[in-house]
Design an enzyme around this catalytic site. Structure first.
Site, short mmCIF file in Angstrom:
data_model
loop_
_atom_site.label_atom_id
_atom_site.label_comp_id
_atom_site.label_asym_id
_atom_site.label_seq_id
_atom_site.Cartn_x
_atom_site.Cartn_y
_atom_site.Cartn_z
N HIS A 79 -0.79 -2.51 -4.51
CA HIS A 79 -0.16 -3.31 -5.57
C HIS A 79 -0.24 -2.66 -6.95
CE1 HIS A 79 0.55 -6.32 -2.61
NE2 HIS A 79 -0.61 -6.91 -2.63
N HIS A 134 3.57 -12.53 -5.36
CA HIS A 134 2.44 -12.79 -4.46
C HIS A 134 1.99 -14.25 -4.49
CE1 HIS A 134 -1.19 -11.85 -2.20
NE2 HIS A 134 -0.76 -10.61 -2.06
N ARG A 146 0.81 -1.22 0.00
CA ARG A 146 0.00 0.00 0.00
C ARG A 146 0.84 1.27 0.00
NH1 ARG A 146 -2.55 -3.91 2.65
NH2 ARG A 146 -4.69 -4.31 1.98
N GLU A 187 6.09 -12.23 0.88
CA GLU A 187 6.32 -11.21 -0.15
C GLU A 187 7.52 -10.35 0.25
OE1 GLU A 187 2.35 -9.22 -0.78
OE2 GLU A 187 1.81 -10.81 0.59
N ASP A 204 -0.64 -10.34 8.50
CA ASP A 204 -0.51 -9.55 7.27
C ASP A 204 0.38 -8.37 7.64
OD1 ASP A 204 -0.77 -8.30 4.87
OD2 ASP A 204 -2.94 -7.99 4.96
C1 GAL Z 1 -1.08 -8.52 0.45
C2 GAL Z 1 -1.50 -7.48 1.42
C3 GAL Z 1 -2.87 -7.84 1.95
C4 GAL Z 1 -3.85 -8.02 0.81
C5 GAL Z 1 -3.28 -8.98 -0.21
C6 GAL Z 1 -4.15 -9.11 -1.44
O1 GAL Z 1 0.17 -8.20 -0.10
O2 GAL Z 1 -0.55 -7.39 2.46
O3 GAL Z 1 -3.33 -6.85 2.85
O4 GAL Z 1 -4.14 -6.78 0.23
O5 GAL Z 1 -2.02 -8.58 -0.62
O6 GAL Z 1 -5.39 -9.63 -1.17
#
Ligand code: GAL
Length: 351
Positions: A106, A180, A81, A316, A252
């Site tokens: 992203h 991802h 973000r 990630e 997360d």
């Molecule tokens: C991750 C992020 C999560 C969510 C996910 C996609 O990289 O940390 O919060 O957005 O991607 O669903």
């Protein structure tokens, strides 16, 4: 080592996608596609030699066109973000797409994971790599600079799946690439990963607000459910009464790594006691997001099935989320004509 290519189907707008599969001498294979430079399959033997696909995904390119959960996705131009979907560079403020509660997630609504890539095969005695490349035009997603980038996926005879990124821009810009892939070492269809064991070599993490934007400080993992310095099952503390777990609905969080640019260091391990499969994560990046699929909900996935919350876990590697807006975080914009490089390795073992 051997390799093969096959059709991966056609996108709704008629683009032909190709699936590249590389198999090593131990029976491990990796499949990737030029559509999005996406990781589609990672097939790994268990302790008895039984091979399972440990990467969540779809059977054809169609699934990847609306890949809201980013299964196997290569993420650019800026992973995770960016708060308020804006940043300032050289005195100018750039507005990005607000695709996540007023923030940019992203890269925004037009992700790199839906772009077609050029490819080149790089063959060696003990490894085969596929180098995907593309030019991201100036102001694509709102980011300045024509960015020429490559994503190289290499499988070695040591069961290493190596991801290397490089990029050059004609103007100063910001870059933060990640992958991802959701892993499930029991096999992509085997359900919850809460009994998988995780270790992360991090003494600190970056706390966030409710929208998962870092507050700008780092906090010690000591005495918190975020302490993964000793291996523990994902499910043990996932529902703990802790503000950062509540904000994220599970794990997360970005962990602060003890890494050095250019030097891939062992930072995390994932282990499935049932199958005996183990994955080691190496990177030269300063952070890693442990994401336990808290928002995961995907239909018509491999074999026509579906995935739900907790069916996969992502590691990630990245610059810290929103680091372009937080001077205290380790991050430097990429100057014009300067080369961006990073490396992440997922190594598989069965024991
Ligand atoms: C991750 C992020 C999560 C969510 C996910 C996609 O990289 O940390 O919060 O957005 O991607 O669903």
């Amino acid at each position: 080592m051997k390799r093969s290519t096959q059709s991966f189907g056609k996108t709704a707008d008629g683009r032909e996608a190709t699936l590249f599969t590389v198999t090593n001498d131990n029976g491990m294979s990796v499949s990737v596609t030029d559509f999005g430079a996406t990781v589609v399959k990672i097939c790994v033997p268990d302790k008895n030699g039984n091979v399972a696909d440990v990467a969540l995904g779809y059977d054809t390119v169609k699934g990847y066109e609306n890949n809201d959960c980013y299964l196997g996705a290569f993420v650019g131009r800026y992973a995770n973000r960016i708060g308020g979907a804006k940043f300032t560079l050289g005195g100018k403020t750039y507005e990005l797409e607000k695709n996540d509660n007023g923030n940019c997630l992203h890269g925004g609504f037009d992700p790199y994971s839906t772009k077609m890539h050029e490819y080149e095969i790089i063959e060696d005695e003990d490894s085969i790599g596929i180098e995907f490349s593309r030019l991201s035009p100036d102001m694509e997603q709102g980011f300045p600079g024509n960015l020429d980038y490559t994503v190289t996926y290499t499988l070695t005879n040591d069961n290493e799946f190596i991801i290397e990124y490089s990029a050059v821009s004609d103007k100063e810009t910001i870059v933060n690439f990640t992958n991802h892939t959701y892993f499930n070492l029991g096999g992509e269809a085997s359900g919850s990963i809460y009994d998988h064991l995780v270790r992360i070599d991090a003494d600190a993490y970056t706390p966030t607000d409710k929208e998962l934007i870092p507050t700008g400080v780092t906090a010690s993992v000591d005495g918190t459910p975020l302490d993964f310095r000793t291996e523990k099952p994902i499910g043990r503390d996932i529902n703990a009464d802790h503000i950062d777990l509540k904000n994220a609905g599970g794990f997360d969080q970005n962990f602060v790594l003890k890494t050095k640019a250019g030097d891939a260091t062992l930072v995390a391990t994932l282990r499935d006691p049932k199958s005996g499969r183990k994955m080691e994560v190496y990177t030269d990046l300063p952070g890693i997001q442990l994401y336990t699929g808290n928002f995961l909900k995907a239909e018509n996935t491999k074999g026509g099935r579906s995935y739900k919350r907790g069916d996969g876990v992502c590691f990630e590697s990245q610059y810290f989320p929103n680091s372009c807006n937080v001077p205290a975080f380790p991050y430097k914009p990429l100057k014009a004509d300067e080369e961006f490089n990073s490396i992440t390795v997922y190594k598989f073992i069965a024991e």
